[in-house]
Design a protein around this motif. Structure first.
Motif, PDB file in Angstrom:
ATOM      1  N   VAL A   1       0.960  -0.960   0.262  1.00  0.00           N
ATOM      2  CA  VAL A   1       0.239  -0.025   0.048  1.00  0.00           C
ATOM      3  C   VAL A   1       0.959   1.267  -0.079  1.00  0.00           C
ATOM      4  N   TRP A   2       0.643   1.921  -0.874  1.00  0.00           N
ATOM      5  CA  TRP A   2       1.464   3.475  -1.081  1.00  0.00           C
ATOM      6  C   TRP A   2       0.830   4.561  -0.560  1.00  0.00           C
ATOM      7  N   ALA A   3       1.228   5.448   0.078  1.00  0.00           N
ATOM      8  CA  ALA A   3       0.915   6.573   0.833  1.00  0.00           C
ATOM      9  C   ALA A   3       1.696   7.870   0.957  1.00  0.00           C
ATOM     10  N   HIS A   4       1.170   8.839   0.926  1.00  0.00           N
ATOM     11  CA  HIS A   4       1.999  10.117   1.301  1.00  0.00           C
ATOM     12  C   HIS A   4       2.378  10.406   2.705  1.00  0.00           C
ATOM     13  N   VAL A   5       3.429  11.133   3.079  1.00  0.00           N
ATOM     14  CA  VAL A   5       3.918  11.566   4.143  1.00  0.00           C
ATOM     15  C   VAL A   5       2.800  12.640   4.265  1.00  0.00           C
ATOM     16  N   GLN A   6       2.171  12.760   5.478  1.00  0.00           N
ATOM     17  CA  GLN A   6       0.909  13.743   5.662  1.00  0.00           C
ATOM     18  C   GLN A   6       1.466  14.990   6.432  1.00  0.00           C
ATOM     19  N   SER A   7       2.245  14.699   7.525  1.00  0.00           N
ATOM     20  CA  SER A   7       2.447  15.883   8.351  1.00  0.00           C
ATOM     21  C   SER A   7       3.862  15.306   9.162  1.00  0.00           C
TER      22      SER A   7
ATOM     23  N   ALA B   1       6.641  11.061  12.057  1.00  0.00           N
ATOM     24  CA  ALA B   1       5.911  11.224  10.646  1.00  0.00           C
ATOM     25  C   ALA B   1       4.476  10.667  10.720  1.00  0.00           C
ATOM     26  N   VAL B   2       3.388  11.390  10.229  1.00  0.00           N
ATOM     27  CA  VAL B   2       1.981  11.082  10.227  1.00  0.00           C
ATOM     28  C   VAL B   2       1.853  10.613   8.648  1.00  0.00           C
ATOM     29  N   ILE B   3       1.431   9.464   8.490  1.00  0.00           N
ATOM     30  CA  ILE B   3       1.271   9.024   6.994  1.00  0.00           C
ATOM     31  C   ILE B   3      -0.077   9.226   6.535  1.00  0.00           C
ATOM     32  N   ALA B   4      -0.381   9.363   5.517  1.00  0.00           N
ATOM     33  CA  ALA B   4      -2.125   9.151   5.288  1.00  0.00           C
ATOM     34  C   ALA B   4      -2.468   8.055   5.030  1.00  0.00           C
ATOM     35  N   LEU B   5      -2.475   6.969   5.999  1.00  0.00           N
ATOM     36  CA  LEU B   5      -2.536   5.515   5.623  1.00  0.00           C
ATOM     37  C   LEU B   5      -3.171   5.214   6.765  1.00  0.00           C
ATOM     38  N   GLY B   6      -4.340   4.536   6.897  1.00  0.00           N
ATOM     39  CA  GLY B   6      -4.906   4.085   8.403  1.00  0.00           C
ATOM     40  C   GLY B   6      -5.553   2.873   8.226  1.00  0.00           C
ATOM     41  N   LYS B   7      -6.576   2.449   9.022  1.00  0.00           N
ATOM     42  CA  LYS B   7      -7.110   1.085   9.356  1.00  0.00           C
ATOM     43  C   LYS B   7      -8.185   1.112   8.149  1.00  0.00           C
ATOM     44  N   ARG B   8      -8.579   2.088   7.359  1.00  0.00           N
ATOM     45  CA  ARG B   8      -9.288   1.950   6.217  1.00  0.00           C
ATOM     46  C   ARG B   8      -8.665   1.614   4.897  1.00  0.00           C
ATOM     47  N   ASP B   9      -7.107   1.393   4.951  1.00  0.00           N
ATOM     48  CA  ASP B   9      -6.716   1.208   3.941  1.00  0.00           C
ATOM     49  C   ASP B   9      -5.873  -0.187   3.989  1.00  0.00           C
ATOM     50  N   VAL B  10      -5.522  -0.463   5.221  1.00  0.00           N
ATOM     51  CA  VAL B  10      -4.574  -1.607   5.246  1.00  0.00           C
ATOM     52  C   VAL B  10      -4.673  -2.436   6.511  1.00  0.00           C
ATOM     53  N   ALA B  11      -4.428  -3.645   6.426  1.00  0.00           N
ATOM     54  CA  ALA B  11      -4.635  -4.523   7.772  1.00  0.00           C
ATOM     55  C   ALA B  11      -3.785  -4.329   8.814  1.00  0.00           C
ATOM     56  N   TYR B  12      -4.289  -4.465  10.054  1.00  0.00           N
ATOM     57  CA  TYR B  12      -3.634  -4.323  11.329  1.00  0.00           C
ATOM     58  C   TYR B  12      -3.897  -5.389  12.178  1.00  0.00           C
ATOM     59  N   ASP B  13      -4.459  -6.039  11.947  1.00  0.00           N
ATOM     60  CA  ASP B  13      -5.029  -7.405  12.637  1.00  0.00           C
ATOM     61  C   ASP B  13      -3.805  -8.169  13.264  1.00  0.00           C
ATOM     62  N   ALA B  14      -2.918  -8.452  12.270  1.00  0.00           N
ATOM     63  CA  ALA B  14      -1.693  -9.375  12.442  1.00  0.00           C
ATOM     64  C   ALA B  14      -0.382  -8.620  12.216  1.00  0.00           C
ATOM     65  N   GLY B  15      -0.254  -7.232  12.782  1.00  0.00           N
ATOM     66  CA  GLY B  15       0.870  -6.749  12.603  1.00  0.00           C
ATOM     67  C   GLY B  15       0.763  -5.357  11.889  1.00  0.00           C
ATOM     68  N   LEU B  16       1.325  -4.286  12.310  1.00  0.00           N
ATOM     69  CA  LEU B  16       1.254  -3.099  11.631  1.00  0.00           C
ATOM     70  C   LEU B  16       1.859  -3.054  10.230  1.00  0.00           C
ATOM     71  N   PRO B  17       1.681  -2.054   9.350  1.00  0.00           N
ATOM     72  CA  PRO B  17       2.340  -1.875   8.153  1.00  0.00           C
ATOM     73  C   PRO B  17       3.701  -1.543   8.296  1.00  0.00           C
ATOM     74  N   VAL B  18       4.429  -2.348   7.383  1.00  0.00           N
ATOM     75  CA  VAL B  18       5.996  -2.343   7.507  1.00  0.00           C
ATOM     76  C   VAL B  18       6.407  -1.238   6.310  1.00  0.00           C
ATOM     77  N   PRO B  19       7.232  -0.106   6.691  1.00  0.00           N
ATOM     78  CA  PRO B  19       7.624   0.869   5.819  1.00  0.00           C
ATOM     79  C   PRO B  19       8.817   0.162   4.938  1.00  0.00           C
ATOM     80  N   LEU B  20       8.690   0.274   3.595  1.00  0.00           N
ATOM     81  CA  LEU B  20       9.628  -0.302   2.776  1.00  0.00           C
ATOM     82  C   LEU B  20      10.562   0.641   2.152  1.00  0.00           C
ATOM     83  N   LYS B  21      10.024   1.610   1.433  1.00  0.00           N
ATOM     84  CA  LYS B  21      10.850   2.575   0.636  1.00  0.00           C
ATOM     85  C   LYS B  21      10.071   4.060   0.706  1.00  0.00           C
TER      86      LYS B  21
END
Length: 405
Positions: free
Chosen positions: A295-301, A308-328
């Protein structure tokens, strides 16, 4: 601007072939990497075929008809689905053989499947694990003048659905035999609920019991077809199930069917870990699955140093089995597709539409930068999207894939 054009323009994840992730796509977006996706589909199909089994991938993972089509074209025997509504959606997109890995309850669901069964080209099997359900299905499909294929579900104590003892399985087979509108076509189990320090031995014992029950039922003349189906396997232990089925399916008495689903996209979390274990158990497998979903998203703030606050949340990505992993990290509008590695950064929390990320020393972010995230548990990432962007190695969209949740 017409309403139709406007809706297409603002659709979450909307993209057209030729669009570029760094310049043209409204983010956040669900991204599938074509090369990894094609590798995974071919890899699992070969694994299952080489194991002497058939593949019925669980479609609930993606509910993406374009992926269904690719899996079937690669040689999948059929699809597994979880509900009558999912089955109807798959049928509408050309799927003609379905294992529904649940009991079918509720007359509206029964009516939906009965309507599909008016097509003689449609093959359908659902699970049963209780005599009450057997009686209800038998009465309903008899009233519709239809024949329903059912498979007995065998489970484990403390697990999910399924008969808990071998005696219950044999008794349920007799109840099915008493219903003229039902045909017993196989036996099914799900090993993914077996956990703990002795999971491997428990799974092997479960698979042995499953095959043993199939033999007893066949010897008793319980099955309505000459080569009954025996099926199990999620996306973590498929190698153990394949080995057990291959070793115990004496003289090819049964059609062995494996049902992993998450392999098609794989992930950077629980299934990555499970795949490492598969490769440790199977030294003959020189390469495993590749993460294809991000899932790709912008740096929001950037309100504080190192945060950093990223424009990505529970409505965009699974969070039940671990939080999103920043890649690049990527620069928007850039021609560079290599990206900066973000291995030292970490998502610490997610809200509805925001993710909190600690920023590693040496990483310089700007508001508007684009970050790719890996996920854990693809099932609960796919279901948040109506469209996925299939991209090539240059990050150009080659296909916009609609989901049908």
């Amino acid at each position: 601007m017409s309403s139709a054009i406007h809706n297409a323009a603002v659709e979450k994840g909307a993209a057209q072939a030729g669009d570029h992730l760094l310049r043209d796509i409204s983010l956040p977006a669900l991204v599938l990497h074509r090369q990894a996706l094609e590798h995974n589909i071919g890899w699992m199909q070969k694994f299952v075929t080489d194991s002497g089994a058939e593949l019925a991938p669980h479609g609930k993972t993606s509910m993406t008809p374009a992926l269904f089509r690719r899996q079937l074209e690669a040689g999948a025997w059929g699809l597994t689905l979880a509900t009558a509504v999912q089955t109807r959606a798959a049928y509408a997109h050309g799927v003609r053989r379905v294992l529904m890995a649940n009991q079918m309850v509720g007359t509206p669901n029964m009516a939906l499947i009965a309507d599909l069964l008016t097509d003689p080209a449609f093959e359908f099997h659902c699970m049963v694990d209780h005599p009450d359900n057997v009686a209800e299905l038998g009465a309903f499909f008899a009233s519709r003048g239809a024949k329903l294929n059912v498979m007995i579900e065998y489970g484990v104590v403390g697990g999910r659905c399924g008969c808990r003892t071998e005696a219950e399985v044999l008794a349920l087979a007799e109840a099915i035999r008493a219903q003229p509108a039902l045909a017993l076509t196989g036996i099914e189990g799900y090993e993914g609920v077996i956990h703990g320090d002795h999971a491997i031995s428990g799974i092997r014992a479960f698979a042995a019991s499953l095959v043993g029950l199939a033999v007893q039922l066949q010897d008793n003349g319980a099955f309505a077809i000459d080569k009954p189906i025996i099926t199990a396997s999620g996306s973590a232990w498929y190698d153990l199930i394949a080995e057990s089925f291959e070793a115990r399916n004496a003289h090819g008495r049964f059609l062995s069917v494996l049902r992993p689903g998450s392999y098609v996209a794989h992930d950077h979390g629980i299934y990555k870990e499970a795949q490492c274990c598969v490769l440790e158990r199977r030294s003959d497998l020189h390469e495993g699955l590749r993460p294809a979903l991000e899932v790709w998203a912008h740096v929001q703030s950037l309100p504080e140093p190192g945060f950093a606050v990223i424009a990505l949340g529970k409505r965009d990505v699974a969070y039940d089995a671990g939080l999103p992993v920043p890649l690049k990290r990527y620069q928007p509008g850039s021609d560079s597709i290599s990206g900066q590695d973000l291995a030292g950064c970490k998502v610490t929390a997610v809200m509805d539409q925001h993710a909190f990320m600690t920023v590693a020393t040496g990483v310089e972010l700007r508001v508007g930068d684009i970050i790719s995230f890996g996920t854990s548990h693809p099932c609960l990432t796919f279901d948040k999207w109506r469209v996925a962007c299939l991209v090539d190695e240059q990050l150009r969209v080659v296909e916009s894939m609609e989901t049908c949740f």
